[in-house]
Design a protein around this motif. Structure first.
Motif, PDB file in Angstrom:
ATOM      1  N   ALA A   1       0.823  -1.206   0.000  1.00  0.00           N
ATOM      2  CA  ALA A   1       0.000   0.000   0.000  1.00  0.00           C
ATOM      3  C   ALA A   1       0.860   1.261   0.000  1.00  0.00           C
ATOM      4  O   ALA A   1       0.343   2.367  -0.009  1.00  0.00           O
TER       5      ALA A   1
ATOM      6  N   ALA B   1      -1.246   5.958  -5.574  1.00  0.00           N
ATOM      7  CA  ALA B   1      -2.253   6.189  -4.540  1.00  0.00           C
ATOM      8  C   ALA B   1      -3.627   6.428  -5.156  1.00  0.00           C
ATOM      9  O   ALA B   1      -4.648   6.056  -4.590  1.00  0.00           O
ATOM     10  N   GLU B   2      -3.646   7.046  -6.320  1.00  0.00           N
ATOM     11  CA  GLU B   2      -4.928   7.311  -6.970  1.00  0.00           C
ATOM     12  C   GLU B   2      -5.619   6.039  -7.446  1.00  0.00           C
ATOM     13  O   GLU B   2      -6.827   6.015  -7.631  1.00  0.00           O
TER      14      GLU B   2
ATOM     15  N   LEU C   1      -5.364   3.106  -5.913  1.00  0.00           N
ATOM     16  CA  LEU C   1      -5.329   2.108  -4.852  1.00  0.00           C
ATOM     17  C   LEU C   1      -6.482   2.260  -3.873  1.00  0.00           C
ATOM     18  O   LEU C   1      -6.850   3.363  -3.486  1.00  0.00           O
TER      19      LEU C   1
ATOM     20  N   PHE D   1      -7.145   0.693  -0.150  1.00  0.00           N
ATOM     21  CA  PHE D   1      -6.526  -0.115   0.896  1.00  0.00           C
ATOM     22  C   PHE D   1      -7.426  -0.131   2.114  1.00  0.00           C
ATOM     23  O   PHE D   1      -7.838   0.924   2.602  1.00  0.00           O
ATOM     24  N   ILE D   2      -7.786  -1.315   2.553  1.00  0.00           N
ATOM     25  CA  ILE D   2      -8.503  -1.421   3.826  1.00  0.00           C
ATOM     26  C   ILE D   2      -7.649  -2.253   4.761  1.00  0.00           C
ATOM     27  O   ILE D   2      -7.426  -3.441   4.517  1.00  0.00           O
TER      28      ILE D   2
ATOM     29  N   GLN E   1      -5.474   5.304   6.289  1.00  0.00           N
ATOM     30  CA  GLN E   1      -6.194   5.533   5.031  1.00  0.00           C
ATOM     31  C   GLN E   1      -5.717   6.805   4.340  1.00  0.00           C
ATOM     32  O   GLN E   1      -5.497   6.833   3.136  1.00  0.00           O
TER      33      GLN E   1
ATOM     34  N   ALA F   1      -2.207   6.412   2.974  1.00  0.00           N
ATOM     35  CA  ALA F   1      -2.195   5.571   1.774  1.00  0.00           C
ATOM     36  C   ALA F   1      -2.815   6.307   0.592  1.00  0.00           C
ATOM     37  O   ALA F   1      -2.368   6.180  -0.544  1.00  0.00           O
TER      38      ALA F   1
END
Lengths: 208, 66, 258, 221
Positions: free
Chosen positions: A51, A76-77, A79, A81-82, D82, D85
Motif C-alpha cells: 500500500a 495512490a490514486e 489504490l 486499501f482497507i 487511510q 495511503a
C-alpha cells in the motif's frame, strides 16, 4: 496481459526480525493474490508495503513496470486499501463515515441509504458506529468497495466477523471487480470459496 | 608556569572551588559518557548473540520435532 | 548534479563499511582527542597568565567556551544528519542523529554547569537570565526532547525518524528562540554582562583555548564513532555480516581463554 | 476545496460529539488563572503586574492539553492510515485539523477574555491588547500543539512527552505576547511586538502544516 503489480526481491524487517526475504510475484489484471500464513508471519506488513505505507528493506514494488517510489501519487490514486483497522471513526455515523470517504477519494455516492440497506444496515445509517456490532462496523468499512473505481484493492482480512451470506456476496463482488480488469491482494484466515478465474496463493512462513 | 608553587596552583588564586569544580565535573561527565557508550556497545553485542542463540534453539527444536 | 557530486560518498553509506571505518578511526581519534584536550587544558590551567581582571577564575574558559561552541556544533551536525537521513532516506544518517544527541546533551550540560561555576565568582550568582544562558538552556531541552522522542516508540526505526524531524524543527526554531531571548533580555535588564572583549585576548591565552576547542571537537568525533557503531549494530542485527562479525569475535575470545 | 469543506465538516461533527475535548481545556484555563491569586495573594497591583505572563502560561497549558488526544482516535481506528495511503487528502486533513483545533480552543479563549480581565483587574486598554495578542498568538499555539500531537501520535507514552518537546518552541511566543501586554500596561508602544507575533504566525502557518504531514506519515510508516 499486462502486469499491474509486481514485487521484486522484496524483503521486510520488523522489530529486528526478518519477516520475509526475496519475495517475488507478478499480478496481472483479473488476478487475485491470496496471502496466507500464521499470525506474525508478516501478512499485514506485506500489505502495508504494497500500500506504500512503509518502505521495503530491500527490493522494490513495481506498478505498471515502474517502481512505486517514483510515482507515489499516481499509485495512490489507483489504490484502495482497507487495513487491519476499519478506518471508520466510531463517534461518527455510517453516513458521515461514508461521506468523509467519498469526499476524500472524489467518488460520488448516489444513494448511501440504498447501499447501506443492501449490506444489511437498514435503520442503522445515522447512529454512531460505536453502537454497532463488530460485524456491522466491518460492513460499513467494506461499503466503500461498492462505490469505488480504483483498480487495485488491498484488503487485510476482509471477511473477519462477517456471516456466510455476506462473505458470499463480497466474493461475488470481487469476481465482478476482477472481470472488470482489477486486481485484488488479500489476506484471510478463511479459505476462499468462489471460483476465481486466476488465483495466486502465497504462503508466508513464520521465521526466526 | 604561571604559578610559583603547587599549592598556589591548587589554590587558583582563591578560585579553587569554582575552577576545580568545573574541571572535575566536565571530566567526570565525559568519562561517564564514554563508559556508558562503551558499556552500551558491549550490551548490544551480547543481546545480539543471545538472540542468535535463541534462534538456534528454536531451529534445533523444530529439527527434533520433524 | 547533486547525485553525481556525492557519488563518492556512497560506499560510506553502506552500514558495514561505515562500521569498520568507524572502528578503524576510533582509536586514532580517541588518542588524539585525549592528547589535545590534556595539552590545551594543562596549558590553560598552569601556563597561561592570569587574567588581569578575573584572576585565575577565567581558566574555566578552557572548558566553557569549547563545550558551548560544540554543543551548538553538535546540534547543527545532528540536524544536518537528520535532514540527509529524511530527504534522501539514508539510514546511516538517521542513526547518526541518535548517536550524536546524547553527546550534544552532555556538552550542553557542561557548558551550562561551567557557566554557572564561572558566574558565581564573577557576577556573584550561579544563574542569571542572560540571553546566552537562556538559549543554552533551551538547547538542552531540545536535546532532551529529541532523545526522549526517539525512545518513545515501540518500533525503533519509527522513533528515529520522528526524532530527526524534531531535530530539524528545532534547528529552524533555534535562531528565533535566540533572537527572542536576546530581545527579552535587553528589555528586562540591559546588556550589562561583558565577558571577553574578543580582539584583546592575548595569544598566550588564545592558543590553549584554540587547542581545547580542537580537543572537544575530536572528542565529539570519537564519541560519535563509538556510538554510531552501536546504532549500526542495533539496526543491522538481522544481517549476516553482523552475525559473522560477532561469531568470529566470540571465537577469538574463546581462543584467548584457551 | 470541496474535499477541505467536507473534512472541516467532519471535524466539527466530531467536536460536536465530543464536547469534553474543547470544554475541559477552557475550564482548565479559567481554573489555573483563579489558582494564582489564591497562591500568591489577591493584591490588585501585583496581579496586574504578573497578569501578562500568567494569562499566556495558562493559555499554553490548556491548548497543549487539548491537543494531546487530537490524532489518537483517528490513529487507533486506522483513519490516518487511510489518509496516508490515499496521499492527496492528507494535507487537507492536516489543515482542517489545525483550523478546527484553533476554532475549538483559541476562539473560546478570546471569548472568555473579558472574564479574565475582570478576574485579574485589567483595564480597558490592557484587555484590548490581550485580545489582539490572543488572536495572533493562539493560532501559533494551535499550530505547534498539533505538531507536537502529530510527532507523538504513535508513541507509547503521549502527554508529558508532547509537552517536553513542544514547550521549548513556545518560548518566543510567550516572550512577545506577554511583552506586548506589559508594554501596553506601562503605556509604551507595543505595535512592534504585535508585528513580531504576526511574523511568527505567518512563518508557522507556512511551515508547520508540512511538518505535521511528514510527522503523520512517519508515525504510520
Amino acid at each position: 496481459m499486462s502486469i499491474i503489480l509486481a514485487a521484486e526481491a522484496l524483503s521486510c524487517v520488523r522489530q529486528d526480525r526478518v519477516l520475509f526475504e526475496n519475495l517475488n510475484f507478478q499480478l496481472s489484471a483479473g488476478q487475485v493474490l491470496y496471502i496466507q500464513g500464521k499470525n506474525g508471519a508478516g501478512k499485514s506488513s506485506l500489505l502495508r508495503l504494497l500500500a506504500g505505507l512503509t518502505l521495503p528493506e530491500d527490493g522494490q514494488i513495481l506498478f505498471h513496470g515502474k517502481p512505486l517510489f517514483a510515482q507515489p501519487e499516481l499509485y495512490a490514486e489507483q489504490l484502495l486499501f482497507i487495513g487491519h483497522q476499519s478506518g471508520i471513526h466510531p463517534q461518527l455515523t455510517a453516513l458521515q463515515n461514508l461521506a468523509f470517504w467519498s469526499a476524500l477519494t472524489d467518488q460520488q455516492l448516489a444513494d448511501p441509504y440504498q447501499l447501506l440497506g443492501s449490506l444489511g444496515l437498514a435503520g442503522l445509517e445515522d447512529i454512531p458506529c460505536f453502537m454497532l456490532s463488530a460485524g456491522q462496523q466491518r460492513r460499513v468499512s467494506l461499503a466503500r468497495l461498492w462505490f469505488t473505481n480504483k483498480p487495485v484493492w488491498i484488503l487485510d482480512e476482509p471477511f473477519t466477523s462477517l456471516d456466510q451470506q455476506l462473505i458470499a456476496r463480497l466474493e461475488q463482488h470481487f469476481l465482478q471487480h476482477l472481470a472488470a480488469g482489477g486486481v485484488i491482494v488479500l489476506t484471510s484466515h478463511q479459505s476462499l470459496s468462489a471460483a476465481y478465474p486466476e488465483l495466486k496463493s502465497l504462503e508466508l512462513e513464520y521465521r526466526w | 608556569m604561571a604559578f610559583n608553587s603547587w599549592t598556589e596552583f591548587w589554590a587558583m588564586g582563591g578560585y579553587a572551588l569554582f575552577v576545580w569544580l568545573s574541571f572535575g565535573t566536565t571530566y567526570a561527565l565525559m568519562l561517564g559518557l564514554w563508559w556508558y557508550s562503551k558499556r552500551q556497545h558491549k550490551q548490544i553485542q551480547q543481546q545480539i548473540c543471545a538472540k542468535a542463540a535463541r534462534e538456534q534453539r528454536v531451529r534445533q527444536h523444530q529439527e527434533s520435532e520433524k | 548534479m547533486w547525485g553525481s557530486m556525492f557519488r563518492w560518498l556512497d560506499p560510506y553509506a553502506k552500514p558495514e563499511t561505515l562500521y569498520h571505518l568507524c572502528g578503524r578511526l576510533l582509536p586514532y581519534l580517541m588518542v588524539l582527542a585525549v592528547f589535545t584536550l590534556l595539552l590545551g587544558n594543562i596549558w590553560g590551567l598552569a601556563f597561561s597568565p592570569a587574567d588581569y581582571q578575573q584572576g585565575d577564575s577565567y581558566r574555566i574558559i578552557y572548558i566553557h567556551v569549547p563545550s558551548a561552541i560544540w554543543s551548538m556544533g553538535a546540534y547543527s551536525s545532528m540536524a544536518i544528519a537528520a535532514f540527509i537521513g529524511l530527504v534522501w532516506q539514508i539510514r546511516v544518517a538517521q542513526w547518526a542523529v541518535l548517536a550524536i544527541a546524547p553527546i550534544g546533551a552532555v556538552y550542553t550540560a557542561i557548558a551550562l554547569f561551567t557557566g554557572a561555576a564561572w558566574g558565581k565568582p564573577m557576577w556573584g550568582t550561579w544563574w542569571v537570565w542572560d540571553a546566552r544562558l537562556t538559549s543554552e538552556l533551551v538547547l538542552l531541552f531540545l536535546y532532551l526532547g529529541v532523545i526522549a522522542l526517539s525512545g518513545a516508540f515501540s518500533e525503533a526505526a519509527r522513533g528515529i525518524k520522528v526524532a530527526s524531524l524534531l531535530a530539524i524543527v528545532g534547528v529552524v526554531n533555534l535562531p528565533i528562540i535566540h533572537f527572542s531571548v536576546e530581545w527579552w533580555n535587553t528589555l528586562h535588564q540591559g546588556a550589562t554582562i561583558t565577558k571577553f572583549a574578543k580582539p584583546s585576548i592575548d595569544p598566550s591565552m588564545l592558543w590553549p583555548l584554540l587547542i581545547s576547542i580542537l580537543g572537544f571537537a575530536l572528542l565529539l568525533a570519537a564519541l560519535t564513532c563509538l556510538r554510531l557503531r552501536s546504532q549500526i549494530l542495533i539496526f543491522e542485527q538481522h544481517r549476516p555480516w553482523v552475525r559473522q562479525l560477532l561469531d568470529s569475535k566470540a571465537d577469538s575470545t574463546q581462543k584467548e581463554q584457551n | 476545496m470541496v474535499m477541505w469543506r467536507a473534512l472541516v465538516q467532519r471535524e466539527l461533527q466530531l467536536l460536536g460529539r465530543q464536547k469534553a475535548d474543547w470544554l475541559n481545556p477552557l475550564v482548565f484555563f479559567l481554573l489555573v488563572l483563579s489558582l494564582f491569586p489564591l497562591g500568591i495573594g489577591p493584591e490588585p497591583g501585583m496581579l496586574k503586574q504578573i497578569a501578562p505572563g500568567l494569562v499566556w502560561i495558562a493559555a499554553l497549558l490548556s491548548v497543549l492539553l487539548s491537543a494531546e488526544r487530537l490524532f489518537k482516535d483517528d490513529y487507533r481506528f486506522g483513519v490516518i492510515e487511510q489518509l496516508v495511503a490515499g496521499r492527496q487528502g492528507l494535507f487537507s486533513y492536516v489543515t482542517a485539523k489545525i483550523c478546527c483545533h484553533w476554532l475549538s480552543t483559541g476562539v473560546p479563549l478570546v471569548l472568555v477574555s473579558p472574564l479574565i480581565a475582570v478576574l485579574l483587574g485589567l483595564d480597558w486598554q490592557s484587555w484590548q491588547v490581550l485580545v489582539v495578542t490572543l488572536l495572533l498568538g493562539t493560532p501559533v499555539l494551535s499550530l505547534l500543539s498539533v505538531l507536537g500531537a502529530a510527532l507523538t501520535m504513535a508513541a507509547d507514552k503521549g502527554g508529558i512527552l508532547q509537552a517536553l518537546i513542544i514547550l521549548p518552541l513556545y518560548i518566543p511566543l510567550l516572550i512577545f505576547a506577554s511583552g506586548a501586554m506589559e508594554a501596553a500596561a506601562t503605556a509604551l508602544p507595543y505595535t512592534g511586538q504585535l508585528a513580531v507575533l504576526l511574523a511568527f504566525l505567518l512563518f508557522a502557518l507556512a511551515l508547520v502544516p508540512l511538518a505535521v504531514r511528514q510527522a503523520l506519515r512517519m508515525n504510520v510508516g
